[in-house]
Design a protein around this motif. Structure first.
Motif, PDB file in Angstrom:
ATOM      1  N   ALA A 186      30.010  55.394  50.690  1.00  0.00           N
ATOM      2  CA  ALA A 186      30.853  54.919  51.789  1.00  0.00           C
ATOM      3  C   ALA A 186      30.365  53.568  52.317  1.00  0.00           C
ATOM      4  N   GLU A 187      29.043  53.410  52.421  1.00  0.00           N
ATOM      5  CA  GLU A 187      28.497  52.129  52.869  1.00  0.00           C
ATOM      6  C   GLU A 187      28.869  51.011  51.902  1.00  0.00           C
ATOM      7  N   HIS A 188      28.763  51.294  50.590  1.00  0.00           N
ATOM      8  CA  HIS A 188      29.117  50.279  49.585  1.00  0.00           C
ATOM      9  C   HIS A 188      30.601  49.940  49.667  1.00  0.00           C
ATOM     10  N   ALA A 189      31.432  50.973  49.880  1.00  0.00           N
ATOM     11  CA  ALA A 189      32.868  50.731  49.966  1.00  0.00           C
ATOM     12  C   ALA A 189      33.201  49.831  51.152  1.00  0.00           C
ATOM     13  N   TRP A 190      32.569  50.090  52.306  1.00  0.00           N
ATOM     14  CA  TRP A 190      32.803  49.262  53.473  1.00  0.00           C
ATOM     15  C   TRP A 190      32.287  47.835  53.245  1.00  0.00           C
ATOM     16  N   ALA A 191      31.155  47.715  52.556  1.00  0.00           N
ATOM     17  CA  ALA A 191      30.620  46.374  52.267  1.00  0.00           C
ATOM     18  C   ALA A 191      31.584  45.579  51.391  1.00  0.00           C
ATOM     19  N   TYR A 192      32.108  46.226  50.333  1.00  0.00           N
ATOM     20  CA  TYR A 192      33.078  45.554  49.464  1.00  0.00           C
ATOM     21  C   TYR A 192      34.341  45.201  50.229  1.00  0.00           C
ATOM     22  N   ALA A 193      34.774  46.089  51.135  1.00  0.00           N
ATOM     23  CA  ALA A 193      35.979  45.811  51.921  1.00  0.00           C
ATOM     24  C   ALA A 193      35.773  44.608  52.832  1.00  0.00           C
ATOM     25  N   MET A 194      34.573  44.447  53.377  1.00  0.00           N
ATOM     26  CA  MET A 194      34.306  43.335  54.283  1.00  0.00           C
ATOM     27  C   MET A 194      34.273  41.989  53.548  1.00  0.00           C
ATOM     28  N   VAL A 195      33.737  41.981  52.339  1.00  0.00           N
ATOM     29  CA  VAL A 195      33.630  40.713  51.609  1.00  0.00           C
ATOM     30  C   VAL A 195      34.859  40.438  50.763  1.00  0.00           C
ATOM     31  N   ALA A 196      35.764  41.419  50.644  1.00  0.00           N
ATOM     32  CA  ALA A 196      36.938  41.245  49.785  1.00  0.00           C
ATOM     33  C   ALA A 196      37.824  40.078  50.228  1.00  0.00           C
ATOM     34  N   PRO A 197      38.172  39.920  51.521  1.00  0.00           N
ATOM     35  CA  PRO A 197      39.032  38.785  51.902  1.00  0.00           C
ATOM     36  C   PRO A 197      38.443  37.429  51.526  1.00  0.00           C
ATOM     37  N   MET A 198      37.149  37.250  51.798  1.00  0.00           N
ATOM     38  CA  MET A 198      36.517  35.986  51.442  1.00  0.00           C
ATOM     39  C   MET A 198      36.468  35.798  49.933  1.00  0.00           C
ATOM     40  N   THR A 199      36.149  36.870  49.208  1.00  0.00           N
ATOM     41  CA  THR A 199      36.069  36.772  47.750  1.00  0.00           C
ATOM     42  C   THR A 199      37.421  36.454  47.141  1.00  0.00           C
ATOM     43  N   ILE A 200      38.472  37.124  47.621  1.00  0.00           N
ATOM     44  CA  ILE A 200      39.817  36.882  47.100  1.00  0.00           C
ATOM     45  C   ILE A 200      40.265  35.449  47.409  1.00  0.00           C
ATOM     46  N   GLY A 201      40.045  35.011  48.648  1.00  0.00           N
ATOM     47  CA  GLY A 201      40.421  33.652  49.007  1.00  0.00           C
ATOM     48  C   GLY A 201      39.663  32.611  48.204  1.00  0.00           C
ATOM     49  N   LEU A 202      38.361  32.823  48.024  1.00  0.00           N
ATOM     50  CA  LEU A 202      37.550  31.899  47.232  1.00  0.00           C
ATOM     51  C   LEU A 202      38.024  31.841  45.793  1.00  0.00           C
ATOM     52  N   SER A 203      38.374  32.990  45.244  1.00  0.00           N
ATOM     53  CA  SER A 203      38.818  33.045  43.847  1.00  0.00           C
ATOM     54  C   SER A 203      40.162  32.352  43.660  1.00  0.00           C
ATOM     55  N   ILE A 204      41.086  32.559  44.615  1.00  0.00           N
ATOM     56  CA  ILE A 204      42.439  32.011  44.464  1.00  0.00           C
ATOM     57  C   ILE A 204      42.465  30.517  44.729  1.00  0.00           C
ATOM     58  N   PHE A 205      41.788  30.087  45.770  1.00  0.00           N
ATOM     59  CA  PHE A 205      41.929  28.699  46.206  1.00  0.00           C
ATOM     60  C   PHE A 205      40.825  27.775  45.694  1.00  0.00           C
ATOM     61  N   TYR A 206      39.753  28.305  45.088  1.00  0.00           N
ATOM     62  CA  TYR A 206      38.672  27.470  44.599  1.00  0.00           C
ATOM     63  C   TYR A 206      38.356  27.721  43.127  1.00  0.00           C
ATOM     64  N   LEU A 207      37.990  28.962  42.800  1.00  0.00           N
ATOM     65  CA  LEU A 207      37.545  29.240  41.435  1.00  0.00           C
ATOM     66  C   LEU A 207      38.685  29.115  40.428  1.00  0.00           C
ATOM     67  N   TRP A 208      39.865  29.644  40.755  1.00  0.00           N
ATOM     68  CA  TRP A 208      40.986  29.553  39.824  1.00  0.00           C
ATOM     69  C   TRP A 208      41.437  28.104  39.602  1.00  0.00           C
ATOM     70  N   PRO A 209      41.565  27.264  40.653  1.00  0.00           N
ATOM     71  CA  PRO A 209      41.887  25.855  40.386  1.00  0.00           C
ATOM     72  C   PRO A 209      40.839  25.142  39.547  1.00  0.00           C
ATOM     73  N   ILE A 210      39.560  25.479  39.737  1.00  0.00           N
ATOM     74  CA  ILE A 210      38.528  24.858  38.907  1.00  0.00           C
ATOM     75  C   ILE A 210      38.713  25.250  37.446  1.00  0.00           C
ATOM     76  N   ALA A 211      38.994  26.532  37.207  1.00  0.00           N
ATOM     77  CA  ALA A 211      39.215  26.993  35.837  1.00  0.00           C
ATOM     78  C   ALA A 211      40.456  26.325  35.234  1.00  0.00           C
ATOM     79  N   GLN A 212      41.524  26.202  36.017  1.00  0.00           N
ATOM     80  CA  GLN A 212      42.725  25.536  35.533  1.00  0.00           C
ATOM     81  C   GLN A 212      42.458  24.065  35.212  1.00  0.00           C
ATOM     82  N   THR A 213      41.734  23.389  36.085  1.00  0.00           N
ATOM     83  CA  THR A 213      41.417  21.986  35.847  1.00  0.00           C
ATOM     84  C   THR A 213      40.613  21.818  34.573  1.00  0.00           C
ATOM     85  N   PHE A 214      39.650  22.713  34.367  1.00  0.00           N
ATOM     86  CA  PHE A 214      38.845  22.637  33.148  1.00  0.00           C
ATOM     87  C   PHE A 214      39.716  22.838  31.909  1.00  0.00           C
ATOM     88  N   TYR A 215      40.660  23.762  31.983  1.00  0.00           N
ATOM     89  CA  TYR A 215      41.545  23.995  30.838  1.00  0.00           C
ATOM     90  C   TYR A 215      42.448  22.789  30.588  1.00  0.00           C
TER      91      TYR A 215
END
Length: 301
Positions: A7-36
């Motif tokens: 349960a503690e791990h689930a709550w930890a993942y839930a707390m970092v999920a918004p930041m992780t999703i936003g970072l992936s969509i708006f930063y990591l994915w554009p970097i990968a697209q630019t590289f391609y």
């Protein structure tokens, strides 16, 4: 794993999920697209074709890339040279008994929160070669100033002066926070030992302020290497495309400006992506070198 632990791990993942999703969509994915896309060539009607490392080979043969890199490095070096000025201003504002300290801080910080477009419009008027304030002030002492934003020999330095002015307030706040974190007992001990103001500043204040200096240096370097909006607004000429009519553009065009010109003006998206990814790699390498060298001169104790 016990249920409580899961349960503690689930709550930890839930707390970092918004930041992780936003970072992936708006930063990591554009970097990968630019590289391609840096390995592709865009068609005249859309779409792209895989061409391998041809864009990176073209970077070596393109004279504008070398000139843009040199311009970017010169601009960055001048911005880093402005950090001692911010330290001096912060030290002056940190003096005991200074009246109007909040007013001075606000005035110095105003350029930081001012839109770059507004800053560029102001300085284009000040730098105007015919009726600008800078040339008017120079004329009072018998000096005829150039057309600052259109003279290839001075345009880059004129833009660098604006950059220092814009970043001065931000760096000043960083150094003020660092200065206020230095215990007063250290200065009392230095005074008892007979150290003068200059020696106290160089031997005590600067070493204790080194973490703040390192932080400001990293941020200044990263921001300077990505400089675009100021150059675009200062170089643009009404009725021309992206400042192409300005004779000083080749001496002011930075790597970020070259990316914009290649990708969005000339519609060479593959070459522009290669320029952007080289800039990203250069910033990462320069930052890594700074973190490596900071062990020799930054004192955290």
């Amino acid at each position: 794993m016990p249920p409580g632990r899961r349960a503690e791990h689930a709550w930890a993942y839930a707390m970092v999920a918004p930041m992780t999703i936003g970072l992936s969509i708006f930063y990591l994915w554009p970097i990968a697209q630019t590289f391609y896309y840096s390995f592709t060539e865009s068609g005249p009607f859309g779409g792209h074709t895989w061409i391998g490392a041809a864009n990176y080979r073209a970077l070596v043969d393109e004279p504008a890339v070398g000139q843009a890199l040199a311009n970017t490095l010169v601009y960055t070096a001048i911005q880093l040279a402005g950090i001692p000025l911010a330290i001096l201003v912060a030290a002056l504002l940190n003096r005991r008994g200074l009246r109007g300290r909040s007013v001075y801080r606000t005035l110095y910080f105003l350029p930081v929160v001012t839109m770059p477009v507004a800053v560029a419009m102001l300085w284009r008027w000040m730098y105007n070669g015919d009726y600008g304030l800078v040339n008017y002030m120079l004329s009072l002492v018998g000096i005829q100033g150039p057309h600052w934003a259109a003279d290839p020999s001075v345009a880059l330095y004129a833009l660098a002066a604006i950059g220092i002015w814009m970043a001065l307030g931000y760096n000043m706040v960083i150094f003020l926070a660092g200065l206020q974190g230095i215990p007063a007992e250290f200065y009392e001990s230095a005074a008892i030992d007979g150290a003068g103001p200059v020696r106290t500043f160089l031997r005590l204040t600067v070493p204790l302020l080194s973490p703040s200096i390192f932080f400001a240096t990293v941020l200044t370097m990263i921001n300077s290497l990505q400089m675009f909006d100021l150059a675009y607004m200062m170089m643009s000429t009404p009725g021309s495309a992206a400042g192409t009519a300005n004779p000083a553009l080749p001496r002011v065009r930075t790597i970020a400006y070259l990316f914009y010109q290649k990708a969005f003006v000339e519609h060479d998206l593959g070459f522009g992506a290669a320029v952007a990814f080289v800039l990203l790699a250069f910033i990462l390498a320069a930052t890594a070198i700074q973190f490596r060298l900071q062990r020799r001169w930054v004192h955290y104790a």
